[in-house]
Design a protein around this motif. Structure first.
Motif, PDB file in Angstrom:
ATOM      1  N   ALA A  87       0.837  -1.205   0.000  1.00  0.00           N
ATOM      2  CA  ALA A  87       0.000   0.000   0.000  1.00  0.00           C
ATOM      3  C   ALA A  87       0.870   1.252   0.000  1.00  0.00           C
ATOM      4  CB  ALA A  87      -0.940  -0.005   1.208  1.00  0.00           C
ATOM      5  N   ARG A  88       1.926   1.243   0.800  1.00  0.00           N
ATOM      6  CA  ARG A  88       2.837   2.394   0.831  1.00  0.00           C
ATOM      7  C   ARG A  88       3.531   2.575  -0.524  1.00  0.00           C
ATOM      8  NH1 ARG A  88       5.018   0.704   6.762  1.00  0.00           N
ATOM      9  NH2 ARG A  88       3.765   2.156   8.002  1.00  0.00           N
ATOM     10  N   PHE A  89       3.896   1.455  -1.150  1.00  0.00           N
ATOM     11  CA  PHE A  89       4.540   1.521  -2.462  1.00  0.00           C
ATOM     12  C   PHE A  89       3.627   2.199  -3.480  1.00  0.00           C
ATOM     13  CE2 PHE A  89       4.861  -0.164  -6.734  1.00  0.00           C
ATOM     14  CZ  PHE A  89       6.191   0.086  -7.041  1.00  0.00           C
ATOM     15  N   TRP A  90       2.366   1.762  -3.555  1.00  0.00           N
ATOM     16  CA  TRP A  90       1.455   2.315  -4.555  1.00  0.00           C
ATOM     17  C   TRP A  90       1.102   3.762  -4.252  1.00  0.00           C
ATOM     18  CZ3 TRP A  90       1.602   0.334  -8.992  1.00  0.00           C
ATOM     19  CH2 TRP A  90       1.723  -1.035  -9.181  1.00  0.00           C
TER      20      TRP A  90
ATOM     21  N   GLN B 161       1.676   5.040 -16.961  1.00  0.00           N
ATOM     22  CA  GLN B 161       1.638   4.956 -15.494  1.00  0.00           C
ATOM     23  C   GLN B 161       0.297   4.402 -15.002  1.00  0.00           C
ATOM     24  OE1 GLN B 161       4.484   5.392 -14.236  1.00  0.00           O
ATOM     25  NE2 GLN B 161       5.438   6.501 -15.933  1.00  0.00           N
ATOM     26  N   LEU B 162      -0.784   4.899 -15.586  1.00  0.00           N
ATOM     27  CA  LEU B 162      -2.121   4.470 -15.143  1.00  0.00           C
ATOM     28  C   LEU B 162      -2.378   2.997 -15.410  1.00  0.00           C
ATOM     29  CD1 LEU B 162      -4.399   7.496 -16.155  1.00  0.00           C
ATOM     30  CD2 LEU B 162      -3.397   6.994 -13.914  1.00  0.00           C
ATOM     31  N   GLN B 163      -1.713   2.436 -16.398  1.00  0.00           N
ATOM     32  CA  GLN B 163      -1.899   1.013 -16.701  1.00  0.00           C
ATOM     33  C   GLN B 163      -1.495   0.140 -15.516  1.00  0.00           C
ATOM     34  OE1 GLN B 163      -3.427  -0.157 -19.625  1.00  0.00           O
ATOM     35  NE2 GLN B 163      -3.545  -1.971 -18.312  1.00  0.00           N
ATOM     36  N   PHE B 164      -0.487   0.562 -14.769  1.00  0.00           N
ATOM     37  CA  PHE B 164      -0.086  -0.181 -13.575  1.00  0.00           C
ATOM     38  C   PHE B 164      -1.223  -0.197 -12.548  1.00  0.00           C
ATOM     39  CE2 PHE B 164       4.165   1.123 -15.162  1.00  0.00           C
ATOM     40  CZ  PHE B 164       4.751  -0.135 -15.248  1.00  0.00           C
ATOM     41  N   LEU B 165      -1.911   0.937 -12.392  1.00  0.00           N
ATOM     42  CA  LEU B 165      -3.030   1.000 -11.449  1.00  0.00           C
ATOM     43  C   LEU B 165      -4.212   0.190 -11.960  1.00  0.00           C
ATOM     44  CD1 LEU B 165      -2.952   4.763 -10.368  1.00  0.00           C
ATOM     45  CD2 LEU B 165      -1.920   2.798  -9.219  1.00  0.00           C
ATOM     46  N   GLU B 166      -4.457   0.241 -13.272  1.00  0.00           N
ATOM     47  CA  GLU B 166      -5.522  -0.567 -13.875  1.00  0.00           C
ATOM     48  C   GLU B 166      -5.286  -2.049 -13.576  1.00  0.00           C
ATOM     49  OE1 GLU B 166      -8.901  -1.358 -16.524  1.00  0.00           O
ATOM     50  OE2 GLU B 166      -8.212   0.421 -15.442  1.00  0.00           O
TER      51      GLU B 166
ATOM     52  N   GLU C  93      -3.554  -3.295 -11.126  1.00  0.00           N
ATOM     53  CA  GLU C  93      -3.626  -3.531  -9.681  1.00  0.00           C
ATOM     54  C   GLU C  93      -5.071  -3.704  -9.214  1.00  0.00           C
ATOM     55  OE1 GLU C  93      -2.223  -4.096  -5.787  1.00  0.00           O
ATOM     56  OE2 GLU C  93      -1.237  -4.238  -7.751  1.00  0.00           O
ATOM     57  N   LEU C  94      -6.016  -3.167  -9.960  1.00  0.00           N
ATOM     58  CA  LEU C  94      -7.436  -3.252  -9.583  1.00  0.00           C
ATOM     59  C   LEU C  94      -8.099  -4.555 -10.028  1.00  0.00           C
ATOM     60  CD1 LEU C  94      -8.646   0.396 -10.267  1.00  0.00           C
ATOM     61  CD2 LEU C  94      -8.833  -0.817  -8.082  1.00  0.00           C
ATOM     62  N   GLU C  95      -7.386  -5.410 -10.702  1.00  0.00           N
ATOM     63  CA  GLU C  95      -7.954  -6.668 -11.198  1.00  0.00           C
ATOM     64  C   GLU C  95      -8.651  -7.443 -10.078  1.00  0.00           C
ATOM     65  OE1 GLU C  95      -9.300  -9.273 -13.706  1.00  0.00           O
ATOM     66  OE2 GLU C  95      -7.864  -7.789 -14.482  1.00  0.00           O
ATOM     67  N   GLY C  96      -9.953  -7.684 -10.248  1.00  0.00           N
ATOM     68  CA  GLY C  96     -10.714  -8.472  -9.285  1.00  0.00           C
ATOM     69  C   GLY C  96     -11.065  -7.742  -7.999  1.00  0.00           C
ATOM     70  N   LYS C  97     -10.875  -6.405  -7.962  1.00  0.00           N
ATOM     71  CA  LYS C  97     -11.122  -5.655  -6.726  1.00  0.00           C
ATOM     72  C   LYS C  97     -12.044  -4.464  -6.986  1.00  0.00           C
ATOM     73  CE  LYS C  97      -6.666  -5.055  -5.835  1.00  0.00           C
ATOM     74  NZ  LYS C  97      -5.389  -4.741  -5.135  1.00  0.00           N
TER      75      LYS C  97
ATOM     76  N   LYS D  35      -9.847   1.908 -22.454  1.00  0.00           N
ATOM     77  CA  LYS D  35      -8.484   1.590 -22.033  1.00  0.00           C
ATOM     78  C   LYS D  35      -8.392   1.332 -20.531  1.00  0.00           C
ATOM     79  CE  LYS D  35      -3.731   3.117 -22.873  1.00  0.00           C
ATOM     80  NZ  LYS D  35      -3.375   1.873 -23.586  1.00  0.00           N
ATOM     81  N   PHE D  36      -9.211   2.041 -19.757  1.00  0.00           N
ATOM     82  CA  PHE D  36      -9.123   1.939 -18.289  1.00  0.00           C
ATOM     83  C   PHE D  36     -10.497   1.690 -17.659  1.00  0.00           C
ATOM     84  CE2 PHE D  36      -5.660   4.895 -19.558  1.00  0.00           C
ATOM     85  CZ  PHE D  36      -4.584   4.101 -19.198  1.00  0.00           C
ATOM     86  N   PRO D  37     -11.169   0.594 -18.031  1.00  0.00           N
ATOM     87  CA  PRO D  37     -12.515   0.343 -17.492  1.00  0.00           C
ATOM     88  C   PRO D  37     -12.523   0.151 -15.978  1.00  0.00           C
ATOM     89  CG  PRO D  37     -11.685  -1.592 -18.663  1.00  0.00           C
ATOM     90  CD  PRO D  37     -10.743  -0.470 -18.969  1.00  0.00           C
ATOM     91  N   LYS D  38     -11.492  -0.501 -15.442  1.00  0.00           N
ATOM     92  CA  LYS D  38     -11.455  -0.752 -13.990  1.00  0.00           C
ATOM     93  C   LYS D  38     -11.217   0.544 -13.215  1.00  0.00           C
ATOM     94  CE  LYS D  38      -9.628  -5.444 -14.621  1.00  0.00           C
ATOM     95  NZ  LYS D  38      -9.248  -5.291 -16.039  1.00  0.00           N
TER      96      LYS D  38
END
Length: 215
Positions: free
Chosen positions: A94-97, A128-133, A135-139, A177-180
């Motif tokens: 969490a601190r990393f993200w 950059q946002l793709q990494f967050l996209e 990370e949201l997989e299944g959440k 591109k960023f549905p999640k």
């Protein structure tokens, strides 16, 4: 004796709103002290002599600066809903993200906004946002079923980016591109504790028009 909690800030700051949301999650009563950043108060300079900026949380006379530091302090100082995970590994993640959002995403977003959606700048943001996209997989939230430090850190993405898009007629968060991320944004800003910590939509829209609008 009840805790005396003051938050020094400006209503339109995403960094101040991070702290408001954390306080709301913990149901902490506090006084909001509005600062004029063009004429900073003696208290602000006293409480944050290094950076002389908001937000500053003052708890029983003790000042804490920098939004992510303040959020961690709030989580440790008060019981209630946990903002950081209890597991050491999950807490480190969490601190990393949260740091990734501050160090990589927000500077890239400001660059894209300032450039009025120039293709190269938007491509950098998308990387950059793709990494967050991912990370949201299944959440539902970055914290899983509940809001955590990463969600609060990404408040600018959830609320301010859409205001910039509206103000300047640009598009950064593309649904295909960023549905999640877009689904997360909707879920996040519609949580009552988040809503109560955000300024009216017209406040950030007016800010972006004034700062980046074309003459």
């Amino acid at each position: 004796m009840a805790d005396v909690v003051k938050l020094y800030g400006v209503a339109g700051s995403p960094f101040v709103c991070r702290v408001k949301i954390a306080l709301n999650l913990k149901e902490i009563k506090h006084e909001f002290v509005v600062e004029d950043l063009s004429n900073k108060s003696a208290d602000l300079i006293k409480y944050n002599p290094v950076h002389k900026k908001v937000p500053v949380l003052v708890h029983n006379g003790n000042p804490i600066s920098e939004s992510l530091v303040i959020i961690e302090y709030i989580d440790e100082a008060w019981k209630g809903v946990s903002i950081l995970p209890q597991n050491a590994y999950e807490k480190a993640k969490a601190r990393f993200w949260a740091k990734f959002i501050d160090d990589k995403c927000q500077p890239a977003l400001f660059k894209a906004i300032a450039s009025h959606g120039q293709e190269e700048a938007v491509a950098e943001v998308h990387e950059q946002l793709q990494f967050l996209e991912n990370e949201l997989e299944g959440k539902k939230f970055f914290g899983g079923d509940n809001i955590n430090l990463v969600d609060i850190s990404a408040t600018f993405i959830a609320y301010w980016v859409g205001a910039a898009e509206e103000a300047l007629g640009i598009k950064i968060l593309i649904k295909d591109k960023f549905p999640k991320l877009i689904e997360w944004s909707d879920n996040y800003v519609n949580c009552q504790v988040v809503k109560d910590g955000l300024p009216p939509r017209e406040t950030p829209v007016a800010f972006f028009k004034k700062r980046f609008g074309k003459a």
